[in-house]
Design an enzyme around this catalytic site. Structure first.
Site, mmCIF file in Angstrom:
data_model
loop_
_atom_site.group_PDB
_atom_site.id
_atom_site.type_symbol
_atom_site.label_atom_id
_atom_site.label_comp_id
_atom_site.label_asym_id
_atom_site.label_seq_id
_atom_site.Cartn_x
_atom_site.Cartn_y
_atom_site.Cartn_z
ATOM 1 N N PHE B 241 0.822 -1.225 0.000
ATOM 2 C CA PHE B 241 0.000 0.000 0.000
ATOM 3 C C PHE B 241 0.852 1.270 0.000
ATOM 4 O O PHE B 241 0.405 2.317 0.445
ATOM 5 C CB PHE B 241 -0.984 0.011 1.174
ATOM 6 C CG PHE B 241 -1.780 -1.261 1.308
ATOM 7 C CD1 PHE B 241 -2.629 -1.665 0.301
ATOM 8 C CD2 PHE B 241 -1.657 -2.058 2.431
ATOM 9 C CE1 PHE B 241 -3.355 -2.844 0.405
ATOM 10 C CE2 PHE B 241 -2.374 -3.252 2.549
ATOM 11 C CZ PHE B 241 -3.233 -3.635 1.532
ATOM 12 N N ALA B 510 0.540 -2.220 -13.218
ATOM 13 C CA ALA B 510 -0.105 -3.134 -14.169
ATOM 14 C C ALA B 510 0.070 -2.622 -15.596
ATOM 15 O O ALA B 510 0.436 -3.380 -16.501
ATOM 16 C CB ALA B 510 -1.587 -3.275 -13.830
ATOM 17 N N ILE B 612 -9.633 -3.588 -18.916
ATOM 18 C CA ILE B 612 -9.431 -4.341 -17.680
ATOM 19 C C ILE B 612 -8.739 -5.654 -18.055
ATOM 20 O O ILE B 612 -9.279 -6.469 -18.791
ATOM 21 C CB ILE B 612 -10.791 -4.586 -16.982
ATOM 22 C CG1 ILE B 612 -11.429 -3.243 -16.594
ATOM 23 C CG2 ILE B 612 -10.616 -5.480 -15.759
ATOM 24 C CD1 ILE B 612 -10.560 -2.344 -15.730
ATOM 25 N N PRO B 615 -10.635 -9.284 -15.089
ATOM 26 C CA PRO B 615 -11.720 -8.776 -14.236
ATOM 27 C C PRO B 615 -11.697 -9.326 -12.807
ATOM 28 O O PRO B 615 -12.188 -8.671 -11.895
ATOM 29 C CB PRO B 615 -13.002 -9.200 -14.958
ATOM 30 C CG PRO B 615 -12.606 -9.943 -16.164
ATOM 31 C CD PRO B 615 -11.117 -9.937 -16.304
ATOM 32 N N THR B 617 -8.829 -10.166 -10.887
ATOM 33 C CA THR B 617 -7.815 -9.483 -10.069
ATOM 34 C C THR B 617 -8.117 -7.984 -9.989
ATOM 35 O O THR B 617 -7.851 -7.362 -8.963
ATOM 36 C CB THR B 617 -6.397 -9.727 -10.624
ATOM 37 O OG1 THR B 617 -6.359 -9.365 -12.005
ATOM 38 C CG2 THR B 617 -5.996 -11.175 -10.477
ATOM 39 N N GLN B 621 -8.736 -5.754 -6.604
ATOM 40 C CA GLN B 621 -8.085 -4.480 -6.289
ATOM 41 C C GLN B 621 -9.102 -3.436 -5.860
ATOM 42 O O GLN B 621 -8.897 -2.699 -4.898
ATOM 43 C CB GLN B 621 -7.343 -3.962 -7.540
ATOM 44 C CG GLN B 621 -6.055 -4.665 -7.798
ATOM 45 C CD GLN B 621 -5.070 -4.329 -6.717
ATOM 46 O OE1 GLN B 621 -4.576 -3.217 -6.642
ATOM 47 N NE2 GLN B 621 -4.830 -5.253 -5.834
ATOM 48 N N GLY B 687 -5.821 0.070 -8.953
ATOM 49 C CA GLY B 687 -5.544 -0.235 -7.553
ATOM 50 C C GLY B 687 -5.765 0.934 -6.615
ATOM 51 O O GLY B 687 -6.077 0.745 -5.434
ATOM 52 N N GLU B 688 -5.599 2.137 -7.130
ATOM 53 C CA GLU B 688 -5.802 3.301 -6.276
ATOM 54 C C GLU B 688 -7.150 3.958 -6.529
ATOM 55 O O GLU B 688 -7.733 4.579 -5.647
ATOM 56 C CB GLU B 688 -4.654 4.288 -6.481
ATOM 57 C CG GLU B 688 -3.329 3.636 -6.089
ATOM 58 C CD GLU B 688 -2.152 4.577 -5.999
ATOM 59 O OE1 GLU B 688 -2.131 5.582 -6.727
ATOM 60 O OE2 GLU B 688 -1.250 4.309 -5.184
#
Lengths: 316, 729
Positions: B241, B510, B612, B615, B617, B621, B687-688
């Site tokens: 994180f 990614a 994406i 879908p 993973t 996230q 992820g964010e």
């Protein structure tokens, strides 16, 4: 963690005698609190007496019509016992609101009573704490301290920590007694009020247990009729210590008993507050929290306690 | 491979593996305990010793005396290294506080010694025998004071149009101040390293880290040795994180321990040290002003914030997104990072936006109410397709309005509670809230090496998988590009012996790392074509097809290995574009009318983040971000002792992250979008994005449930208890 010696005993009286004889000895049962404290070197016993083999793991009826809960009965077993669930529901509810399933499987009745406070300053050995190091001072009472979780009543100028147990709050409202064996083999019975000590000038002294004395059982009096409720208020939905908790037993006529957790160094109950129950939450708390000395950060507990009781009273 | 312009139609638009749901390929290893984490690498070096850190118990000052003789004499102790024996270590660019060395204490729980022993218990037991005396210095630890002093001073980072005139002319304005709490990454796996520097020559580090090359370089700087002598491995990371972007004390102490004892040494930071020794997200105080016409169109924003940092750090830049998220011709934003003696603040998941949107999106809700508008409609009205500060700069793909509309439809927004405090079920008040989400889509140079061995492909890159699914999406990328099946591809990560990747952070991992693997695969294809003496070849079904040639990949090289390596380099053309990710969060909460306890009942996120890649993973996230957003909204706050200067609730009992019982039904919808300017795969990070705006959506739902507007996080019950409805029956 400091090195320590270890022995197992099979008899409670023998355990108590040994604990009085060996310097800086402690009993260990589930170890769910003690081991953490030893790792942090908040507790530094030189000798551990494992009482797991003393056979105190049964719940049996008493001649008076109550229950005798062996000190080693796990929190999980106690909360699931059908007699407890039926006749002492407040106790079952309090137990399942505490800790996690894994911890309740391991934690014992006696150990639950003896768990230490969760004050952040007590847990930080870099901070002065009268409870941890008598006379060192109290960081929680200094300017700038974080005190949102800490006590509002029964506290002292030496310590404002709370007792973290949920189970003890339910036992308090049930008028349970603690049965012990002393180092000389004498059996004692103490009410919860007698058992827990207020901090005063000696916050390191938390109970009336004498050197070596061991809890052998908790005695529940005959069941108290009425609605049994336990409301634990916390920031997250599970696995957290109470901000405030309320144990309530209320008869159909509106009379009953109230005890609070999360506000004081011990489960908090007063007879005159119980007597005010028919008049509602505000009347109860006016008595129960009379003399409270909250900090600016935890004054909300006064309102919260009253509103939590009001929530219980408003429920069918 | 250079990526100098938006990509055209390519193989990923006709994908067979990319974009399809694939369960995480390292999942089985993890749930069976066979994915070794740093502290568990018993296999990699024999005769390991255990180091235990000793940390300072003052926030600021000088160590005047340390006596480690008792610790050195304690059973099992092999070495004690104290900070006084060393000069302050050189500080890598990425670090603000010194990690070790010298007498100066810069923050609470700074590492001041390490005890190395045969067992953890011996090391820990001896650690407390070290006597330390300090000369304490006065510190400043109260952000409120700093805010009072700093607001309306300094140079704004953006000042466009005439903000003051716009506010003076606007019929509807908002001016409120908000507070966010300092937060800990609170990842499950602590910072941990095993270091073998036995001979003082080659240093091998098995660690838990998001950025292999940064950290290798930081070690080289810290110890003043050549980076070529350092090998770093971090194949599995139990959560980061942002807390593991940097070199931290665990690796430094283990390295000293190893050099001193001539044996490998492992050190994990004890949980309390993770709060005060490692980094955290700084708390903020933010003032937000919004001006709008009576038609609801925003004419001006002013956003100013203060956050804390140690000297030389950058704090938590909570104002940045306000520069370009919504339309409005006039805007002024300013950030004041203030030097304070609290531990080092640094990046944590969506640094800046997580705190900034937590505030901006409440302000937007408040503004919508002032205007008498539906908060969804208000945001739609103020959408922009260009950077409002530089209208010549378009957003490449911005489908924020579609996120809002789709979210409203799927959530049942039309059936929401309309009157704050107006819907009740028993003792619970029910409310609905929403928020917009925005986060940039940065990309970084990223390299990979591929080895074709008898029809199997091995992919090597120093990219990390911090629980995100890197192993899986990189396998998909290689399989797709090479026309292979996923089971014929093996991805190896997190090793400094592999080509340098983007690493994991800033939601750039990614996008960048898949592009890097793609580049390496294309390089391999070129080699194969050359070997077959053809200009162009197709790769499908494990075969290469070119002209008359049609052969299995296994047969190309007669058992010989073919190796190719390349990087993706992203060109300057992106500087002329705004590339971002967008989303909308919808939340239903129940607030207890008596106690003020808030429980989230359902959550929906709609995300626009380009293609994406997987879908499963990606959803993982996003729901992880949403979960962290619940914590940020309701419970997560590090309590500052404003006199002693440290975070008091430094364990997972005192710092409450969301638990299972806090997390309700979570739904995630991904828009079917691609962004050709982002990468060859037309992908962007998620992820964010998943955490951005979540806290505000919950805050807005609490307001909708209760009519109580809370402007301070975490929104615990004590912030509303005095305003809840009367309990009189």
């Amino acid at each position: 963690m400091k090195a320590f010696s270890y022995e197992r005993v099979s008899d409670p009286a023998q355990a108590a005698a040994r604990a009085a004889e060996v310097p800086v000895a402690k009993f260990i049962a589930g170890g769910t609190n003690l081991l953490d404290l030893m790792k942090h070197e908040i507790e530094i016993p030189k000798h551990l007496i494992d009482v797991g083999g003393t056979g105190l793991d049964e719940i049996t009826p008493t001649d008076e019509g109550g229950l005798r809960i062996g000190a080693l009965v796990s929190n999980a077993a106690l909360s699931a016992d059908t007699r407890v669930r039926k006749d002492y529901a407040v106790l079952s509810r309090a137990l399942v609101s505490g800790a996690s399933g894994q911890l309740r499987n391991k934690a014992t009745t006696g150990g639950n009573l003896l768990q230490r406070t969760r004050c952040g300053y007590f847990y930080d050995t870099g901070m002065p704490c009268n409870k941890r190091s008598p006379g060192a001072g109290c960081a929680a009472l200094s300017k700038g301290a974080a005190t949102r979780q800490l006590g509002i009543i029964g506290t002292s100028d030496a310590c404002i920590a709370t007792h973290p147990s949920d189970m003890a709050v339910a036992l308090c409202v049930l008028d349970a007694e603690v049965e012990t064996v002393t180092s000389t083999g004498e059996i004692r019975r103490l009410t919860l009020d007698e058992f827990y000590q207020l901090p005063g000038d000696t916050p390191e002294v938390e109970t009336a247990l004498q050197a070596g004395e061991m809890i052998t059982a908790v005695l529940l009096p005959p069941p108290v009729e009425g609605r049994h409720a336990y409301y634990k208020v916390r920031d997250r939905a599970s696995y957290a210590f109470a901000l405030v908790s309320v144990a309530l037993i209320q008869a159909p006529d509106g009379t009953g008993r109230v005890a609070l957790g999360g506000v004081a160094p011990k489960p908090w109950r007063r007879d005159d507050a119980d007597a005010a129950l028919p008049q509602g939450a505000s009347a109860v708390m006016a008595r129960l929290l009379d003399g409270a000395r909250p900090t600016q950060e935890n004054a909300y507990k006064l309102t919260l306690a009253e509103r939590t009781l009001a929530a219980l009273l408003a429920q069918e | 491979m250079d990526f100098n312009q938006s990509t055209e139609d390519n193989l990923f638009d006709h994908a067979r593996v990319i974009g399809k749901p694939h369960a995480r390929i390292d999942g089985l290893l993890k749930v069976t305990g066979r994915a070794p984490y740093a502290y568990e690498r018993h296999d990699v070096a024999a005769n390991q010793l255990v180091g235990y850190p000793v940390c300072a118990t003052i926030a600021r000052g000088k160590i005047t005396h340390m006596d480690a003789s008792a610790a050195r004499a304690a059973p099992g102790v092999a070495a004690v290294i104290t900070t006084l024996e060393l000069e302050p270590l050189a500080r890598a660019d990425s670090n603000v506080a010194h990690l070790f060395g010298g007498a100066t204490v810069e923050h609470y729980h700074q590492a001041i010694a390490v005890v190395v022993a045969d067992t953890l218990e011996q090391a820990r037991g001896a650690a407390s025998l070290i006597e330390v005396r300090y000369e304490e210095a006065k510190g400043v630890f109260d952000l409120e004071d700093a805010w009072t002093r700093l607001q309306s001073t300094g140079e704004p980072v953006a000042n466009v149009g005439d903000v003051d005139a716009a506010f003076a002319a606007a019929p509807v304005t908002l001016d409120e101040t908000y507070r966010t709490a300092s937060q800990s990454h609170a990842m499950m796996e602590p910072h941990a390293s095993i270091v073998d520097w036995s001979d003082g020559g080659q240093m091998t580090v098995w660690t838990s880290n998001q950025m292999i090359q940064w950290t290798r370089q930081a070690l080289a700087t810290t110890f003043d040795i050549d980076a070529g002598r350092i090998r770093l491995e971090s194949p599995y990371v139990g959560g980061g994180f942002g807390g593991k972007l940097w070199l931290r004390a665990d690796a430094v102490l283990a390295a000293f321990g190893s050099r001193e004892t001539g044996r490998p040494v492992k050190v994990a930071l004890p949980r309390p040290m993770i709060f005060n020794n490692a980094t955290h997200r700084s708390g903020t105080i933010q003032r937000l002003r919004i001006a709008a016409g009576s038609d609801g169109k925003i004419t001006a924003f002013e956003h100013a914030a203060v956050s804390h940092t140690l000297l030389g750090g950058s704090g938590e830049d909570a104002v940045n997104q306000t520069r370009c998220f919504y339309a409005g011709e006039n805007r002024r934003v300013a950030h004041h990072p203030i030097d304070m003696g609290l531990p080092e603040s640094a990046d944590m998941r969506a640094p800046g936006e997580a705190s900034g949107l937590a505030v901006l999106e409440i302000a937007m809700d408040e503004m919508a109410e002032k205007l008498g508008m539906d908060p969804v409609a208000f945001r739609i009205l103020n959408d922009t397709q260009v950077n409002p500060e530089e209208p010549s700069k378009p957003f490449t793909e911005r489908h924020f309005v579609e996120c809002l509309r789709k979210g409203a439809d799927n959530f049942g927004w039309a059936e929401r509670n309309l009157k704050p405090g107006g819907r009740r079920e028993g003792q619970w008040l029910i409310g609905h809230g929403m928020a917009g989400a925005y986060r940039g889509a940065p990309t970084m140079t990223s390299g990979a090496r591929v080895r074709l061995q008898n029809g199997r492909l091995i992919v090597e890159t120093d990219m990390t998988d911090i629980g995100t699914g890197s192993y899986t999406i990189l396998t998909q990328t290689a399989a797709e590009t090479m026309g292979m099946e996923m089971q014929d591809v093996e991805v190896r990560l997190g090793n400094s012996a592999y080509p340098t990747s983007s690493g994991s952070g800033g939601q750039f991992g990614a996008t960048s790392a898949t592009a890097g693997v793609y580049a390496a695969c294309v390089a391999l294809q070129q080699q194969i074509a050359k070997r077959l003496n053809v200009d162009e070849a197709r790769f499908e079904k494990g075969r290469v097809v070119a002209g008359q040639t049609d052969m299995a990949l296994a047969d190309i090289a007669d058992g010989e290995e073919i190796v190719a390596e390349d990087s993706i380099n992203f060109g300057d053309f992106k500087d002329e574009l705004e590339i971002g990710t967008f989303g909308a969060h919808f939340v239903e909460v129940a607030v207890n009318a008596y106690t003020g306890e808030t429980r989230v009942r359902r959550m929906l996120a709609v995300c626009d983040a380009g293609r994406i890649l997987n879908p499963i993973t990606a959803r993982s996230q996003v729901i992880g971000g949403m979960t962290m957003g619940v914590g940020a909204a309701l419970t997560e706050g590090m309590s500052v002792d404003t006199e002693r200067g440290f975070f008091v609730n430094h364990d997972l009992a005192g710092y409450e992250v969301a638990v299972h019982a806090d997390i309700p039904e979570q739904e995630v919808i991904f828009l079917d979008t691609t962004d050709a300017a982002s990468s060859p795969l037309k992908a962007k990070g998620v992820g964010e994005l998943g955490i951005c705006g979540v806290a505000a959506a919950i805050g807005n739902a609490i307001y909708n449930a209760t009519g109580i507007r809370i402007r301070e996080y975490p929104m615990t019950l004590d912030r509303m208890i005095d305003q809840l409805p009367s309990t009189e029956r």
